[in-house]
Design a protein around this motif. Structure first.
Motif, PDB file in Angstrom:
ATOM      1  N   PHE A 109     -13.431  29.121 -76.753  1.00 40.02           N
ATOM      2  CA  PHE A 109     -12.444  28.185 -76.212  1.00 40.02           C
ATOM      3  C   PHE A 109     -12.872  26.739 -76.452  1.00 40.02           C
ATOM      4  N   ARG A 110     -14.140  26.453 -76.285  1.00 36.75           N
ATOM      5  CA  ARG A 110     -14.617  25.069 -76.331  1.00 36.75           C
ATOM      6  C   ARG A 110     -15.047  24.590 -77.719  1.00 36.75           C
ATOM      7  N   ASN A 111     -15.362  25.511 -78.620  1.00 37.61           N
ATOM      8  CA  ASN A 111     -15.960  25.096 -79.897  1.00 37.61           C
ATOM      9  C   ASN A 111     -15.118  25.399 -81.119  1.00 37.61           C
ATOM     10  N   GLY A 112     -13.818  25.253 -81.014  1.00 38.18           N
ATOM     11  CA  GLY A 112     -12.990  25.329 -82.207  1.00 38.18           C
ATOM     12  C   GLY A 112     -12.257  26.625 -82.456  1.00 38.18           C
ATOM     13  N   GLY A 113     -12.655  27.704 -81.813  1.00 39.09           N
ATOM     14  CA  GLY A 113     -11.986  28.977 -82.035  1.00 39.09           C
ATOM     15  C   GLY A 113     -10.536  28.956 -81.584  1.00 39.09           C
ATOM     16  N   PHE A 114     -10.285  28.322 -80.452  1.00 36.38           N
ATOM     17  CA  PHE A 114      -8.913  28.243 -79.959  1.00 36.38           C
ATOM     18  C   PHE A 114      -8.077  27.318 -80.821  1.00 36.38           C
ATOM     19  N   LYS A 115      -8.672  26.249 -81.270  1.00 41.99           N
ATOM     20  CA  LYS A 115      -7.946  25.321 -82.149  1.00 41.99           C
ATOM     21  C   LYS A 115      -7.513  26.068 -83.416  1.00 41.99           C
ATOM     22  N   ALA A 116      -8.425  26.847 -83.983  1.00 44.60           N
ATOM     23  CA  ALA A 116      -8.111  27.627 -85.183  1.00 44.60           C
ATOM     24  C   ALA A 116      -7.026  28.668 -84.877  1.00 44.60           C
ATOM     25  N   ALA A 117      -7.101  29.289 -83.702  1.00 45.84           N
ATOM     26  CA  ALA A 117      -6.115  30.300 -83.324  1.00 45.84           C
ATOM     27  C   ALA A 117      -4.729  29.680 -83.152  1.00 45.84           C
ATOM     28  N   LEU A 118      -4.669  28.535 -82.503  1.00 50.11           N
ATOM     29  CA  LEU A 118      -3.386  27.866 -82.305  1.00 50.11           C
ATOM     30  C   LEU A 118      -2.795  27.417 -83.636  1.00 50.11           C
ATOM     31  N   ARG A 119      -3.650  27.017 -84.545  1.00 51.06           N
ATOM     32  CA  ARG A 119      -3.182  26.647 -85.892  1.00 51.06           C
ATOM     33  C   ARG A 119      -2.647  27.889 -86.616  1.00 51.06           C
ATOM     34  N   ALA A 120      -3.295  29.036 -86.423  1.00 50.79           N
ATOM     35  CA  ALA A 120      -2.840  30.281 -87.054  1.00 50.79           C
ATOM     36  C   ALA A 120      -1.436  30.645 -86.591  1.00 50.79           C
ATOM     37  N   VAL A 121      -1.107  30.328 -85.328  1.00 49.35           N
ATOM     38  CA  VAL A 121       0.251  30.601 -84.838  1.00 49.35           C
ATOM     39  C   VAL A 121       1.260  29.813 -85.654  1.00 49.35           C
ATOM     40  N   GLU A 122       0.952  28.554 -85.890  1.00 46.89           N
ATOM     41  CA  GLU A 122       1.866  27.705 -86.650  1.00 46.89           C
ATOM     42  C   GLU A 122       2.111  28.255 -88.050  1.00 46.89           C
ATOM     43  N   VAL A 123       1.055  28.729 -88.685  1.00 47.10           N
ATOM     44  CA  VAL A 123       1.141  29.161 -90.079  1.00 47.10           C
ATOM     45  C   VAL A 123       1.604  30.606 -90.207  1.00 47.10           C
ATOM     46  N   PHE A 124       1.174  31.474 -89.294  1.00 46.36           N
ATOM     47  CA  PHE A 124       1.396  32.915 -89.454  1.00 46.36           C
ATOM     48  C   PHE A 124       2.177  33.562 -88.316  1.00 46.36           C
ATOM     49  N   VAL A 125       3.033  32.821 -87.633  1.00 42.54           N
ATOM     50  CA  VAL A 125       3.774  33.395 -86.512  1.00 42.54           C
ATOM     51  C   VAL A 125       4.621  34.589 -86.946  1.00 42.54           C
ATOM     52  N   GLU A 126       5.001  34.660 -88.200  1.00 43.37           N
ATOM     53  CA  GLU A 126       5.802  35.778 -88.686  1.00 43.37           C
ATOM     54  C   GLU A 126       4.960  36.992 -89.069  1.00 43.37           C
ATOM     55  N   CYS A 127       3.656  36.835 -89.179  1.00 42.37           N
ATOM     56  CA  CYS A 127       2.772  37.913 -89.628  1.00 42.37           C
ATOM     57  C   CYS A 127       2.283  38.732 -88.427  1.00 42.37           C
ATOM     58  N   GLN A 128       2.785  39.941 -88.325  1.00 41.15           N
ATOM     59  CA  GLN A 128       2.513  40.806 -87.186  1.00 41.15           C
ATOM     60  C   GLN A 128       1.023  41.054 -86.962  1.00 41.15           C
ATOM     61  N   SER A 129       0.268  41.326 -88.015  1.00 43.90           N
ATOM     62  CA  SER A 129      -1.147  41.661 -87.841  1.00 43.90           C
ATOM     63  C   SER A 129      -1.956  40.463 -87.340  1.00 43.90           C
ATOM     64  N   VAL A 130      -1.641  39.271 -87.815  1.00 46.68           N
ATOM     65  CA  VAL A 130      -2.333  38.066 -87.342  1.00 46.68           C
ATOM     66  C   VAL A 130      -1.953  37.802 -85.889  1.00 46.68           C
ATOM     67  N   VAL A 131      -0.680  37.942 -85.564  1.00 50.29           N
ATOM     68  CA  VAL A 131      -0.203  37.701 -84.199  1.00 50.29           C
ATOM     69  C   VAL A 131      -0.877  38.659 -83.216  1.00 50.29           C
ATOM     70  N   ARG A 132      -1.021  39.906 -83.593  1.00 49.67           N
ATOM     71  CA  ARG A 132      -1.673  40.877 -82.701  1.00 49.67           C
ATOM     72  C   ARG A 132      -3.118  40.478 -82.410  1.00 49.67           C
ATOM     73  N   GLN A 133      -3.857  40.052 -83.435  1.00 45.17           N
ATOM     74  CA  GLN A 133      -5.252  39.638 -83.222  1.00 45.17           C
ATOM     75  C   GLN A 133      -5.325  38.368 -82.373  1.00 45.17           C
ATOM     76  N   LEU A 134      -4.417  37.471 -82.642  1.00 48.17           N
ATOM     77  CA  LEU A 134      -4.352  36.222 -81.896  1.00 48.17           C
ATOM     78  C   LEU A 134      -4.100  36.489 -80.404  1.00 48.17           C
ATOM     79  N   LEU A 135      -3.136  37.352 -80.109  1.00 47.32           N
ATOM     80  CA  LEU A 135      -2.830  37.666 -78.721  1.00 47.32           C
ATOM     81  C   LEU A 135      -3.977  38.423 -78.052  1.00 47.32           C
ATOM     82  N   ALA A 136      -4.675  39.256 -78.805  1.00 50.49           N
ATOM     83  CA  ALA A 136      -5.860  39.937 -78.264  1.00 50.49           C
ATOM     84  C   ALA A 136      -6.917  38.910 -77.878  1.00 50.49           C
ATOM     85  N   LEU A 137      -7.093  37.896 -78.700  1.00 50.89           N
ATOM     86  CA  LEU A 137      -8.042  36.818 -78.391  1.00 50.89           C
ATOM     87  C   LEU A 137      -7.621  36.100 -77.111  1.00 50.89           C
TER      88      LEU A 137
END
Length: 164
Positions: free
Chosen positions: A93-121
């Protein structure tokens, strides 16, 4: 410390060092992340080796390869798996992982497999570390709802969202 010579630790450090030095070609980064997840799952005490400032490295690699779906999926899976440990959840949460995850939503919100991993995180961090209020402040709720809107037919996505 005998753990330094344990095969899992040696393999983990080798993969991390290759990533750190940029010696892993783009196509093999997802495999490197997958290897780290498998190595850590093999022996949970070795998550400590990945946590020692190395989760920040994972976030940096995710940022470097933000347009690569496979890198994002495997990197987020690694972070989600690590996030079951309270210290790792806080570090992600504090060292960039969340920033990268939130950016992944912007780029890959349509990609089911990325979204599932993101939501698991998101779920693991919210559950383990009780970061709910802080997560909402950084935009996690907005990202979660965007994922739900895009994947409302996917029962696994709906389950993650309800659990979050």
């Amino acid at each position: 410390d005998q753990r330094l010579f344990h095969p899992i630790h040696v393999a983990t450090q080798s993969v991390l060092q290759a990533l750190r030095l940029g010696k892993v070609s783009c196509g093999l980064v997802p495999l490197a992340f997958s290897c780290l997840r498998v190595l850590a799952d093999t022996d949970t005490e070795h998550w400590g080796f990945i946590q020692e400032n190395n989760l920040e490295l994972v976030a940096e690699v995710l940022e470097e390869h933000e347009g690569d779906e496979n890198v994002q999926e495997e990197g987020l899976a690694l972070l989600a798996t690590a996030a079951v440990q309270p210290a790792a959840a806080d570090q992600i949460f504090r060292n960039g992982g969340f920033k990268a995850a939130l950016r992944a939503v912007e780029v890959f919100v349509e990609c089911q497999s990325v979204v599932r991993q993101l939501l698991a995180l998101f779920l693991n961090c919210a559950t383990v570390k009780k970061l709910g209020e802080e997560m909402i402040r950084v935009g996690t709720l907005r990202a979660t709802l965007a994922c739900l809107q895009m994947h409302s037919e996917d029962l696994e996505v709906v389950r993650f969202v309800l659990d979050i």
